[in-house]
Design an enzyme around this catalytic site. Structure first.
Site, PDB file in Angstrom:
ATOM      1  N   LYS A  86       1.306   4.379  -2.741  1.00  0.00           N
ATOM      2  CA  LYS A  86       1.196   5.945  -2.242  1.00  0.00           C
ATOM      3  C   LYS A  86       2.237   6.652  -2.642  1.00  0.00           C
ATOM      4  O   LYS A  86       2.025   7.911  -2.952  1.00  0.00           O
ATOM      5  CB  LYS A  86       0.816   5.851  -0.921  1.00  0.00           C
ATOM      6  CG  LYS A  86      -0.657   5.543  -0.364  1.00  0.00           C
ATOM      7  CD  LYS A  86      -1.619   6.219  -0.871  1.00  0.00           C
ATOM      8  CE  LYS A  86      -3.094   5.662  -1.007  1.00  0.00           C
ATOM      9  NZ  LYS A  86      -4.210   6.640  -1.655  1.00  0.00           N
ATOM     10  N   ARG A  90     -16.071  -2.154  19.394  1.00  0.00           N
ATOM     11  CA  ARG A  90     -15.731  -3.208  20.306  1.00  0.00           C
ATOM     12  C   ARG A  90     -16.260  -2.821  21.839  1.00  0.00           C
ATOM     13  O   ARG A  90     -16.981  -3.559  22.323  1.00  0.00           O
ATOM     14  CB  ARG A  90     -14.174  -3.420  20.547  1.00  0.00           C
ATOM     15  CG  ARG A  90     -13.691  -4.229  19.153  1.00  0.00           C
ATOM     16  CD  ARG A  90     -12.411  -4.811  19.718  1.00  0.00           C
ATOM     17  NE  ARG A  90     -12.321  -5.710  20.860  1.00  0.00           N
ATOM     18  CZ  ARG A  90     -11.429  -6.197  21.726  1.00  0.00           C
ATOM     19  NH1 ARG A  90      -9.959  -5.410  21.252  1.00  0.00           N
ATOM     20  NH2 ARG A  90     -11.392  -7.005  22.474  1.00  0.00           N
ATOM     21  N   HIS A 130      -9.688   0.564  10.941  1.00  0.00           N
ATOM     22  CA  HIS A 130      -8.701   1.312  11.674  1.00  0.00           C
ATOM     23  C   HIS A 130      -9.070   1.207  13.095  1.00  0.00           C
ATOM     24  O   HIS A 130     -10.182   0.893  13.449  1.00  0.00           O
ATOM     25  CB  HIS A 130      -8.366   2.628  11.191  1.00  0.00           C
ATOM     26  CG  HIS A 130      -8.027   2.724   9.749  1.00  0.00           C
ATOM     27  ND1 HIS A 130      -8.675   3.268   8.473  1.00  0.00           N
ATOM     28  CD2 HIS A 130      -6.867   2.455   9.011  1.00  0.00           C
ATOM     29  CE1 HIS A 130      -7.957   3.302   7.590  1.00  0.00           C
ATOM     30  NE2 HIS A 130      -6.860   2.572   8.010  1.00  0.00           N
ATOM     31  N   TYR A 169       0.703  -1.357   0.041  1.00  0.00           N
ATOM     32  CA  TYR A 169       0.026  -0.009   0.017  1.00  0.00           C
ATOM     33  C   TYR A 169       0.945   1.308  -0.197  1.00  0.00           C
ATOM     34  O   TYR A 169       0.574   2.257  -0.816  1.00  0.00           O
ATOM     35  CB  TYR A 169      -0.930  -0.104   1.239  1.00  0.00           C
ATOM     36  CG  TYR A 169      -1.749   1.024   1.364  1.00  0.00           C
ATOM     37  CD1 TYR A 169      -2.919   1.239   0.613  1.00  0.00           C
ATOM     38  CD2 TYR A 169      -1.591   2.034   2.514  1.00  0.00           C
ATOM     39  CE1 TYR A 169      -3.811   2.205   0.805  1.00  0.00           C
ATOM     40  CE2 TYR A 169      -2.387   3.200   2.662  1.00  0.00           C
ATOM     41  CZ  TYR A 169      -3.640   3.307   1.750  1.00  0.00           C
ATOM     42  OH  TYR A 169      -4.620   4.333   1.995  1.00  0.00           O
TER      43      TYR A 169
HETATM   44  N1  LIG Z   1      -8.893   6.697   6.764  1.00  0.00           N
HETATM   45  C1  LIG Z   1      -7.859   7.203   7.003  1.00  0.00           C
HETATM   46  O1  LIG Z   1      -7.367   7.304   8.334  1.00  0.00           O
HETATM   47  C2  LIG Z   1      -6.703   7.777   6.237  1.00  0.00           C
HETATM   48  C3  LIG Z   1      -5.653   8.305   6.748  1.00  0.00           C
HETATM   49  C4  LIG Z   1      -4.470   8.785   5.881  1.00  0.00           C
HETATM   50  C5  LIG Z   1      -4.900   8.869   4.652  1.00  0.00           C
HETATM   51  N2  LIG Z   1      -6.082   8.477   4.237  1.00  0.00           N
HETATM   52  C6  LIG Z   1      -6.151   8.559   2.491  1.00  0.00           C
HETATM   53  O2  LIG Z   1      -7.170   9.018   2.242  1.00  0.00           O
HETATM   54  C7  LIG Z   1      -7.769   8.375   0.747  1.00  0.00           C
HETATM   55  C8  LIG Z   1      -9.330   7.910   1.276  1.00  0.00           C
HETATM   56  O3  LIG Z   1      -9.237   7.302   2.119  1.00  0.00           O
HETATM   57  P1  LIG Z   1     -10.903   6.896   3.140  1.00  0.00           P
HETATM   58  O4  LIG Z   1     -10.594   6.735   4.400  1.00  0.00           O
HETATM   59  O5  LIG Z   1     -11.775   7.946   2.726  1.00  0.00           O
HETATM   60  O6  LIG Z   1     -11.322   5.411   2.272  1.00  0.00           O
HETATM   61  P2  LIG Z   1     -12.635   4.906   2.112  1.00  0.00           P
HETATM   62  O7  LIG Z   1     -13.676   5.505   3.259  1.00  0.00           O
HETATM   63  O8  LIG Z   1     -12.350   3.368   2.066  1.00  0.00           O
HETATM   64  O9  LIG Z   1     -13.271   5.357   0.575  1.00  0.00           O
HETATM   65  C9  LIG Z   1     -12.437   5.239  -0.775  1.00  0.00           C
HETATM   66  C10 LIG Z   1     -13.215   5.310  -1.734  1.00  0.00           C
HETATM   67  O10 LIG Z   1     -12.725   5.241  -2.997  1.00  0.00           O
HETATM   68  C11 LIG Z   1     -13.581   4.298  -3.543  1.00  0.00           C
HETATM   69  N3  LIG Z   1     -12.848   3.307  -4.598  1.00  0.00           N
HETATM   70  C12 LIG Z   1     -12.180   2.355  -4.090  1.00  0.00           C
HETATM   71  N4  LIG Z   1     -11.616   1.815  -5.108  1.00  0.00           N
HETATM   72  C13 LIG Z   1     -12.237   2.358  -6.238  1.00  0.00           C
HETATM   73  C14 LIG Z   1     -12.498   1.794  -7.470  1.00  0.00           C
HETATM   74  N5  LIG Z   1     -11.662   1.012  -8.255  1.00  0.00           N
HETATM   75  N6  LIG Z   1     -12.896   2.748  -8.405  1.00  0.00           N
HETATM   76  C15 LIG Z   1     -13.706   3.553  -8.173  1.00  0.00           C
HETATM   77  N7  LIG Z   1     -13.891   4.017  -6.583  1.00  0.00           N
HETATM   78  C16 LIG Z   1     -13.173   3.341  -5.722  1.00  0.00           C
HETATM   79  C17 LIG Z   1     -14.356   3.622  -2.718  1.00  0.00           C
HETATM   80  O11 LIG Z   1     -15.716   3.040  -3.043  1.00  0.00           O
HETATM   81  P3  LIG Z   1     -16.230   1.841  -2.572  1.00  0.00           P
HETATM   82  O12 LIG Z   1     -16.355   1.948  -1.131  1.00  0.00           O
HETATM   83  O13 LIG Z   1     -17.648   1.893  -3.434  1.00  0.00           O
HETATM   84  O14 LIG Z   1     -15.281   0.625  -3.267  1.00  0.00           O
HETATM   85  C18 LIG Z   1     -14.585   4.993  -1.458  1.00  0.00           C
HETATM   86  O15 LIG Z   1     -15.682   5.543  -2.033  1.00  0.00           O
HETATM   87  C19 LIG Z   1      -6.975   7.194   0.814  1.00  0.00           C
HETATM   88  O16 LIG Z   1      -6.020   7.630  -0.405  1.00  0.00           O
HETATM   89  C20 LIG Z   1      -6.170   7.030   2.245  1.00  0.00           C
HETATM   90  O17 LIG Z   1      -4.905   6.314   1.847  1.00  0.00           O
HETATM   91  C21 LIG Z   1      -6.977   7.844   4.919  1.00  0.00           C
END
Ligand SMILES: NC(=O)c1ccc[n+]([C@@H]2O[C@H](COP(=O)([O-])OP(=O)(O)OC[C@H]3O[C@@H](n4cnc5c(N)ncnc54)[C@H](OP(=O)(O)O)[C@@H]3O)[C@@H](O)[C@H]2O)c1
Length: 374
Positions: free
Chosen positions: A143, A194, A186, A139
């Protein structure tokens, strides 16, 4: 014609993407200026589909918040999916954006890009100085590739085509739309779930993996969204002054961390769990500390997040009954089973109150009970 830019938010139903949509809408952007596609409507790993979408829609700006995301278990179990899908999503979007005249793009990365034993707090120049944490290496590599895609397109086409593609690396995020999957989530949604289940089942104790001593930094997702929009819109001259062409990404953290024990206690208290919290030192603690150095972001005019060590405010939560509401973001793996949707829905109601506790511990400036500080 509207004077507002046409903005595509990739991943708008995810936790981060939906927060960016909320923020842009709150700052006055009309629904018509936002271009949104669900995963079912546009699979971002499909290059032909992504190119066709950009050619038709012609967005002017892109927030790249779509990704395959998950915790340690998911990263360990699905490494091929994590590296392949994330590389494809980034490469397809960034290249199609360039080919279709998108001048401004913001790529969302993660703090896991930094080496496992990076000096704390982690500065941007720690990137690629040593080996990564093995559990999420695929991953993290994807990134890092996203950052390098942005930098390489800027270096080759920045002057000739006037493009300006930027990257932000958020610390651990939490908030509405988080993923409550029992195995793939996470730490904050996992603990919320939990403790909630332990309370509901009158469990005498909840065992937390590890010693509880590792320190982690957390940021509320709406604060991340606001900082992201700030970075996207910051003037280029100042941006260039504080970044380098091959070291251009920007950390986004709140600047303070808390122990897993403190976090567990805050969540347990807010959820209203009365039992005992125990720790299982036979399980791995992971990295002892993960804290971002966000001084580059602050130099770009984003104020430091405030920090109040003891600002806990129990809210006497009463949970709404589980209903048949459809949660937009059921889980990280597309397992759209009814149970998971219900947990997601329930979690959103829990987190509204839990956020106050964690937000204050984590130093959140604008949405909780902490005050803002420059
Ligand atoms: N969450 C954290 O704590 C965190 C921390 C640091 C950085 N980030 C970064 O922020 C970004 C978003 O994270 P998040 O937490 O918002 O993740 P998330 O809630 O899982 O959302 C990811 C989104 O991307 C969509 N997606 C995934 N694969 C796809 C595909 N092949 N085609 C079209 N859409 C797709 C998903 O749609 P589906 O659900 O329908 O697949 C979902 O809407 C990531 O780059 C992550 O690295 C997150």
């Amino acid at each position: 014609m509207s004077s507002q830019p046409k903005i595509y938010i990739a991943g708008h139903r995810g936790m981060v993407g939906s927060a960016i949509v909320r923020h842009l809408r709150a700052t006055g952007l009309s629904p018509e200026s936002l271009v949104l596609r669900t995963h079912a409507e546009l699979d971002l790993t499909d290059q032909a589909a992504v190119r066709a979408f950009f050619a038709t829609e012609k967005p002017e700006q892109v927030y790249l918040a779509a990704a395959k995301v998950g915790g340690i278990h998911a990263n360990n179990t699905y490494p091929a999916e994590f590296i392949y899908q994330n590389l494809m999503i980034e490469a397809n979007i960034i290249d199609a954006a360039f080919r279709n005249g998108v001048k401004k793009l913001l790529f969302l990365g993660s703090s896991c890009i930094y080496p496992k034993l990076a000096p704390q707090p982690m500065r941007e120049d720690a990137l690629l100085t040593s080996t990564l944490e093995p559990t999420n290496e695929p991953y993290a590599i994807a990134k890092i590739a996203g950052i390098k895609l942005c930098e390489s397109y800027n270096r080759q086409y920045g002057q000739s085509h006037g493009i300006d593609y930027r990257s932000v690396m958020p610390t651990n995020l939490y908030g509405p739309g988080d993923n409550y999957h029992p195995e793939n989530s996470h730490v904050i949604p996992a603990l919320i779930r939990r403790f909630h289940e332990a309370k509901t089942n009158n469990a005498p104790s909840v065992a937390i993996w590890g010693t509880g001593t590792p320190r982690r930094e957390f940021l509320y997702v709406d604060d991340m969204a606001a900082a992201s929009v700030h970075v996207m819109n910051f003037d280029k001259a100042t941006y260039d002054q504080h970044t380098q062409p091959m070291l251009s990404h920007i950390n986004v953290g709140c600047g303070n961390d808390i122990t897993i024990k403190e976090l567990a206690e805050a969540i347990s208290k807010t959820v209203g769990y009365q039992g005992e919290i125990t720790f299982d030192p036979s399980k791995s603690d992971g990295t002892p500390r993960k804290l971002m150095d966000s001084s580059r972001l602050n130099a770009l005019g984003w104020p430091k997040f405030a920090w109040k060590k003891v600002c806990f405010r129990p809210t006497g939560t009463s949970f709404r009954p589980i209903g048949n509401h459809e949660n937009n973001n059921p889980n990280a793996h597309g397992i759209a089973d009814a149970t998971q949707r219900r947990i997601g829905y329930l979690g959103q109601h829990i987190e509204r109150t839990t956020r106050t506790a964690i937000g204050c511990l984590g130093g959140k400036p604008r949405h909780g009970c902490c005050s803002s500080a420059k």
